[in-house]
Design a protein around this motif. Structure first.
Motif, mmCIF file in Angstrom:
data_model
loop_
_atom_site.group_PDB
_atom_site.id
_atom_site.type_symbol
_atom_site.label_atom_id
_atom_site.label_comp_id
_atom_site.label_asym_id
_atom_site.label_seq_id
_atom_site.Cartn_x
_atom_site.Cartn_y
_atom_site.Cartn_z
ATOM 1 N N UNK A 122 -2.520 5.011 2.326
ATOM 2 C CA UNK A 122 -2.032 5.254 3.410
ATOM 3 C C UNK A 122 -2.930 4.905 4.595
ATOM 4 N N UNK A 123 -4.079 5.110 4.506
ATOM 5 C CA UNK A 123 -5.030 4.564 5.441
ATOM 6 C C UNK A 123 -4.872 3.116 5.756
ATOM 7 N N UNK A 124 -5.061 2.282 4.595
ATOM 8 C CA UNK A 124 -4.901 0.950 4.538
ATOM 9 C C UNK A 124 -3.582 0.583 5.233
ATOM 10 N N UNK A 125 -2.501 1.207 5.008
ATOM 11 C CA UNK A 125 -1.126 0.641 5.398
ATOM 12 C C UNK A 125 -1.130 0.957 6.902
ATOM 13 N N UNK A 179 0.887 -1.153 -0.302
ATOM 14 C CA UNK A 179 0.126 -0.032 -0.051
ATOM 15 C C UNK A 179 0.705 1.364 -0.078
ATOM 16 N N UNK A 180 1.845 1.070 0.702
ATOM 17 C CA UNK A 180 2.914 2.390 0.586
ATOM 18 C C UNK A 180 3.587 2.428 -0.654
ATOM 19 N N UNK A 181 3.968 1.210 -1.277
ATOM 20 C CA UNK A 181 4.414 1.562 -2.792
ATOM 21 C C UNK A 181 3.315 2.118 -3.767
ATOM 22 N N UNK A 182 2.168 1.719 -3.514
ATOM 23 C CA UNK A 182 0.988 2.255 -4.346
ATOM 24 C C UNK A 182 0.645 3.687 -3.929
ATOM 25 N N UNK A 183 0.878 4.061 -2.908
ATOM 26 C CA UNK A 183 0.694 5.386 -2.518
ATOM 27 C C UNK A 183 2.039 6.269 -3.233
ATOM 28 N N UNK A 184 3.171 5.722 -3.351
ATOM 29 C CA UNK A 184 4.193 6.491 -4.035
ATOM 30 C C UNK A 184 4.060 6.730 -5.245
ATOM 31 N N UNK A 185 3.666 5.543 -6.048
ATOM 32 C CA UNK A 185 3.276 5.391 -7.409
ATOM 33 C C UNK A 185 2.253 6.683 -7.707
ATOM 34 N N UNK A 186 1.132 6.564 -6.732
ATOM 35 C CA UNK A 186 0.049 7.660 -7.080
ATOM 36 C C UNK A 186 0.691 8.982 -6.889
#
Length: 156
Positions: free
Chosen positions: A145-148, A111-118
């Motif tokens: 970020x909330x999911x993480x 989820x943190x990775x996806x936040x960075x990609x977004x």
């Protein structure tokens, strides 16, 4: 019929390419989260089974929204495992499901990775003046970020 929404073809292409990466990661994380939902075991089974289901349901809706935004920008959305494999940065689930704490760690990191990609797509959208994609990427960052955070709370 030509597309004229105020964004140049170059900007639409750049943003659509970034959104394609978000879509590939979202779909990969969706499948991984659903896999862990099916295969979680241990003392936290009930809580994690429910949490993983909430998260993969949210990811399913997000994948559709991102794909439709790519189409609205005049580009085709990737839609195969081969395409996703070329675009994704989120690792797939291992063949043998890990222990529940490892599931949590993996999903939190993903989820943190996806936040960075977004966030990287947000920058491209800002440069293009694409407010619709900006809003979408802010929403995606907040969701990831909330999911993480929710995942980390289970092992801290």
């Amino acid at each position: 019929m030509s597309l004229n929404t105020g964004l140049s073809e170059e900007d639409r292409k750049s943003v659509a390419e970034g959104l394609s990466r978000v879509l590939a990661d979202t779909y990969t994380l969706y499948l991984k989260t659903q896999n862990f939902h099916w295969n979680v075991t241990g003392p936290q089974f009930g809580q994690l089974h429910s949490l993983f289901e909430e998260q993969y349901d949210e990811l399913r809706v997000a994948a559709d929204d991102v794909a439709e935004r790519i189409r609205a920008l005049g580009h085709f959305a990737p839609g195969s495992y081969v395409q996703f494999a070329e675009l994704k940065s989120v690792a797939e689930a291992p063949a043998t499901p890990p222990a529940s704490d490892d599931m949590i760690r993996q999903l939190a990191g993903d989820n943190e990775t996806l936040s960075r990609v977004a966030r990287s797509v947000l920058t491209a959208a800002e440069n293009a003046g694409d407010e619709v994609t900006i809003d979408m990427m802010v929403e995606r960052m907040a969701a990831h970020e909330k999911a993480a955070w929710m995942l980390r709370a289970h092992i801290q």
